[in-house]
Design a protein around this motif. Structure first.
Motif, PDB file in Angstrom:
ATOM      1  N   PHE A 173     -24.768-100.588 101.894  1.00 19.31           N
ATOM      2  CA  PHE A 173     -24.598-101.751 101.031  1.00 19.31           C
ATOM      3  C   PHE A 173     -25.292-102.989 101.599  1.00 19.31           C
ATOM      4  N   GLU A 205     -28.269-102.890 103.011  1.00 21.45           N
ATOM      5  CA  GLU A 205     -29.633-102.748 102.482  1.00 21.45           C
ATOM      6  C   GLU A 205     -29.676-103.124 101.012  1.00 21.45           C
ATOM      7  N   ALA A 206     -28.623-102.737 100.281  1.00 19.04           N
ATOM      8  CA  ALA A 206     -28.587-103.066  98.861  1.00 19.04           C
ATOM      9  C   ALA A 206     -28.645-104.582  98.676  1.00 19.04           C
ATOM     10  N   TYR A 207     -27.934-105.332  99.501  1.00 21.33           N
ATOM     11  CA  TYR A 207     -27.964-106.788  99.375  1.00 21.33           C
ATOM     12  C   TYR A 207     -29.315-107.349  99.786  1.00 21.33           C
ATOM     13  N   GLN A 208     -29.960-106.701 100.788  1.00 23.68           N
ATOM     14  CA  GLN A 208     -31.295-107.152 101.177  1.00 23.68           C
ATOM     15  C   GLN A 208     -32.269-106.978 100.019  1.00 23.68           C
ATOM     16  N   VAL A 209     -32.172-105.813  99.354  1.00 20.82           N
ATOM     17  CA  VAL A 209     -33.057-105.559  98.222  1.00 20.82           C
ATOM     18  C   VAL A 209     -32.796-106.573  97.119  1.00 20.82           C
ATOM     19  N   VAL A 255     -39.910-100.588  97.892  1.00 25.31           N
ATOM     20  CA  VAL A 255     -38.852-101.583  97.764  1.00 25.31           C
ATOM     21  C   VAL A 255     -39.015-102.694  98.798  1.00 25.31           C
ATOM     22  N   LEU A 315     -38.034-102.068 102.176  1.00 25.50           N
ATOM     23  CA  LEU A 315     -37.102-101.826 103.281  1.00 25.50           C
ATOM     24  C   LEU A 315     -37.811-101.217 104.477  1.00 25.50           C
ATOM     25  N   GLN A 332     -36.166-103.481  92.111  1.00 24.97           N
ATOM     26  CA  GLN A 332     -34.770-103.285  92.496  1.00 24.97           C
ATOM     27  C   GLN A 332     -34.543-101.807  92.771  1.00 24.97           C
ATOM     28  N   PHE A 337     -29.236 -96.835  95.023  1.00 26.50           N
ATOM     29  CA  PHE A 337     -29.204 -95.955  96.183  1.00 26.50           C
ATOM     30  C   PHE A 337     -28.547 -94.623  95.850  1.00 26.50           C
ATOM     31  N   LEU A 388     -21.279 -95.621  99.262  1.00 25.91           N
ATOM     32  CA  LEU A 388     -21.668 -96.427 100.415  1.00 25.91           C
ATOM     33  C   LEU A 388     -22.470 -97.665 100.039  1.00 25.91           C
ATOM     34  N   SER A 389     -23.017 -97.693  98.823  1.00 27.33           N
ATOM     35  CA  SER A 389     -23.945 -98.781  98.508  1.00 27.33           C
ATOM     36  C   SER A 389     -23.236-100.005  97.932  1.00 27.33           C
ATOM     37  N   LEU A 390     -21.883 -99.965  97.843  1.00 30.85           N
ATOM     38  CA  LEU A 390     -21.142-101.140  97.389  1.00 30.85           C
ATOM     39  C   LEU A 390     -20.227-101.607  98.518  1.00 30.85           C
ATOM     40  N   ASP A 391     -20.156-102.924  98.700  1.00 28.38           N
ATOM     41  CA  ASP A 391     -19.237-103.479  99.702  1.00 28.38           C
ATOM     42  C   ASP A 391     -17.801-103.171  99.264  1.00 28.38           C
ATOM     43  N   ARG A 446     -25.860-103.870  88.820  1.00 26.73           N
ATOM     44  CA  ARG A 446     -26.235-104.859  89.841  1.00 26.73           C
ATOM     45  C   ARG A 446     -27.758-104.994  89.907  1.00 26.73           C
TER      46      ARG A 446
END
Lengths: 284, 280
Positions: free
Chosen positions: A176, A178-182, B64, B66, B100, B103, B108-111, B172
């Motif tokens: 997550f 990385e998701a915020y970085q993106v 992306v 990263l 954008q 994932f 795992l990709s959400l806080d 999102r």
């Protein structure tokens, strides 16, 4: 998570069997904190009122816990002394937590040369025993609460910063972030809004455990006559003042502050460890 | 659905929204991506298929931003984004609006601490601070777009199913109004019936918004279902590329045939596949 809090072996052996011990300790801490907050209204006598004619008198209706070698009321001194005895460790914990979290987060998040620099620097502090550092600083700046608090804060900083660094390293790898970085959030925003709140419970649990140790260290400094000024009521100072009373065969005014110190430290440990265990078990 | 067009900046010219040329990336002695080039038409959908370790995820992460490429260029809407990412806020937001990502693992990709509504509000606050009053409506619109109701807006990620979480992740990404959406194994962690729902949803969103999709997957069924063109990658290289229907119907490279044969079906013999793989 493989991250463990720093616990000193002596006190870590006290395990919480049931919740009654935890509740008892929490209750005890609540009472101590209340006493400290309401000290001016609760203490039956002026803690510094000297009555030499009445020195070393036993418990009586006017003085339920007796008086010390100078005739000062022990109960009042205990209650008022809770203020300095708790305020000092609070300062230590606040300083070490805030500074430690900043250092640990910067090191863990940035990595590279900054990580090496900060980690090696804080590890250098490990080489100095906290008390020795405090004595050094007190001997330079003289008596007072501020100097030993900052010295001990420096000494406790590496515990917090090391823990924070390892937590941030683990947190940074979570997708997550990385998701915020993106999404275009800056590193600072991600740290403040997402990483720190997620690691806060563990760090706070460590700080609670640290509070107990800081209390005992500061009491030790006061006992050596290095911490608070002579007339300020303080538990460690009371033990020091009570030495002559023990030699006179009248130990109550020295034993009571000892008990207060030990019980408070144990209570902080039990509560802190309980919180740490609860955090570790929490499902994410 | 209102106000969902106008995704991202207009392309400088022609119908290409994403153009990748000569991408290289090595990790130590391993060449993860070797001379990879492809392009994505505006509103198109491109699949990148390959087995684990074929370099498809690294390619996606370079697109992306990263991961950095050793060589090669990534152009989105005629702008080069393969260089050093700028540190300024404007530049960061511009890059985010170009591409954008959704994932693989929605668990795992959400806080875990942030509710669904706040996830979307955060993205809107960052990218559209001037229309603050409008955010509540926009959050409702985005949730509606991915098939979630207002009941889910207050929920924390752990209270949602995998499919619902992936919808949140898609919402999102859409909140930013990107030109390209990279989906890295976006349905691989979901069970088959939920996969179909999410794929349908993605197809609807593409039709409504004209966002270009870059689909990273190992699943040929997914490729058949949602992509116009496909790129087959193996050991970091592109071994075959072309329109999805042609490539799947008439694979020209032995590896593509192997991938197609590897899909389990009646009369399927894994020993033959293993032998063919060794021979390749």
């Amino acid at each position: 998570m493989t991250i463990a809090l720093v616990r000193r072996p002596g006190l870590a052996r006290i395990r919480t069997r049931g919740s009654w011990l935890y509740l008892l300790c929490l209750g005890f801490l609540a009472v101590v904190v209340l006493l400290a907050l309401l000290a001016p209204w609760l203490s039956p006598h002026d803690p510094n009122a000297v009555d030499l004619g009445n020195a070393l008198a036993g418990p009586s209706a006017a003085h339920p816990l007796g008086v010390d070698g100078s005739g000062r009321d022990t109960a009042s001194r205990l209650i008022t002394g809770a203020r300095t005895s708790l305020l000092g460790p609070l300062g230590v914990v606040l300083f070490s937590t805030v500074a430690g979290v900043i250092v640990g987060t910067a090191a863990g998040w940035r990595g590279g040369w900054l990580d090496s620099l900060l980690s090696r620097t804080t590890e250098l502090v490990f080489a100095f025993p906290g008390l020795l550092l405090a004595i050094l600083i007190v001997s330079i700046y003289g008596e007072g609460l501020i100097a030993p608090v900052i010295a001990l804060g420096m000494a406790y900083l590496p515990y917090v910063s090391r823990l924070t660094r390892s937590l941030v390293l683990a947190e940074r790898e979570r997708p997550f972030v990385e998701a915020y970085q993106v999404q275009g959030h800056s590193g600072l925003q991600i740290c403040l809004r997402h990483v720190l709140p997620n690691i806060a419970p563990v760090v706070l649990a460590q700080s609670t455990v640290n509070f107990g140790y800081a209390l005992i260290d500061l009491a030790g400094l006061s006992f050596l006559g290095l911490g608070v000024p002579a007339l300020t009521p303080d538990w460690g100072r009371m033990v020091f003042d009570g030495e002559s009373a023990i030699q006179a065969g009248y130990p109550l005014c020295a034993i009571l502050p000892c008990a207060a110190i030990v019980l408070t430290v144990v209570a902080f440990n039990v509560v802190g460890e309980r919180w740490a265990d609860r955090v570790a078990r929490r499902d994410r | 659905m209102t106000d969902t067009t106008g995704a991202g900046p207009e392309p400088a010219g022609g119908g290409t929204v994403l153009e990748v040329t000569g991408l290289h990336r090595a990790f130590g002695s391993v060449q993860a991506v070797h001379d990879v080039s492809f392009s994505l038409a505006r509103g198109g959908s491109l699949g990148i298929v390959g087995e684990s370790g074929s370099g498809k995820t690294t390619t996606a992460r370079i697109v992306v931003g990263l991961e950095r490429a050793d060589a090669g260029r990534v152009m989105v809407c005629g702008r080069d984004r393969s260089g050093q990412p700028g540190r300024g806020r404007t530049q960061r937001l511009e890059r985010a609006r170009e591409v954008q990502m959704v994932f693989q693992d929605p668990f795992l990709s959400l806080d875990p601490r942030v509710s669904v509504g706040n996830v979307l509000r955060e993205a809107l606050r960052l990218h559209f601070p001037e229309t603050r009053v409008d955010h509540a409506r926009r959050v409702g619109e985005l949730l509606d777009q991915v098939g979630l109701g207002s009941r889910e807006a207050a929920a924390l990620p752990r209270q949602l199913s995998g499919g619902q979480r992936q919808r949140v992740a898609i919402a999102r990404a859409l909140a930013v109004k990107p030109a390209v959406l990279v989906l890295d194994e976006a349905v691989a962690a979901l069970d088959v019936s939920v996969q179909a729902q999410i794929l349908n949803l993605l197809a609807d969103i593409r039709r409504d918004t004209g966002i270009g999709y870059l689909f990273i997957t190992h699943d040929l069924g997914v490729v058949r279902c949602v992509t116009d063109d496909v790129v087959v990658m193996r050991h970091g290289r592109v071994v075959e590329a072309g329109p999805t229907a042609d490539v799947l119907a008439d694979p020209r490279h032995a590896y593509t045939r192997l991938l197609l044969d590897s899909v389990p079906r009646p009369g399927w013999n894994p020993k033959h596949i293993a032998a063919a793989r060794r021979a390749l």
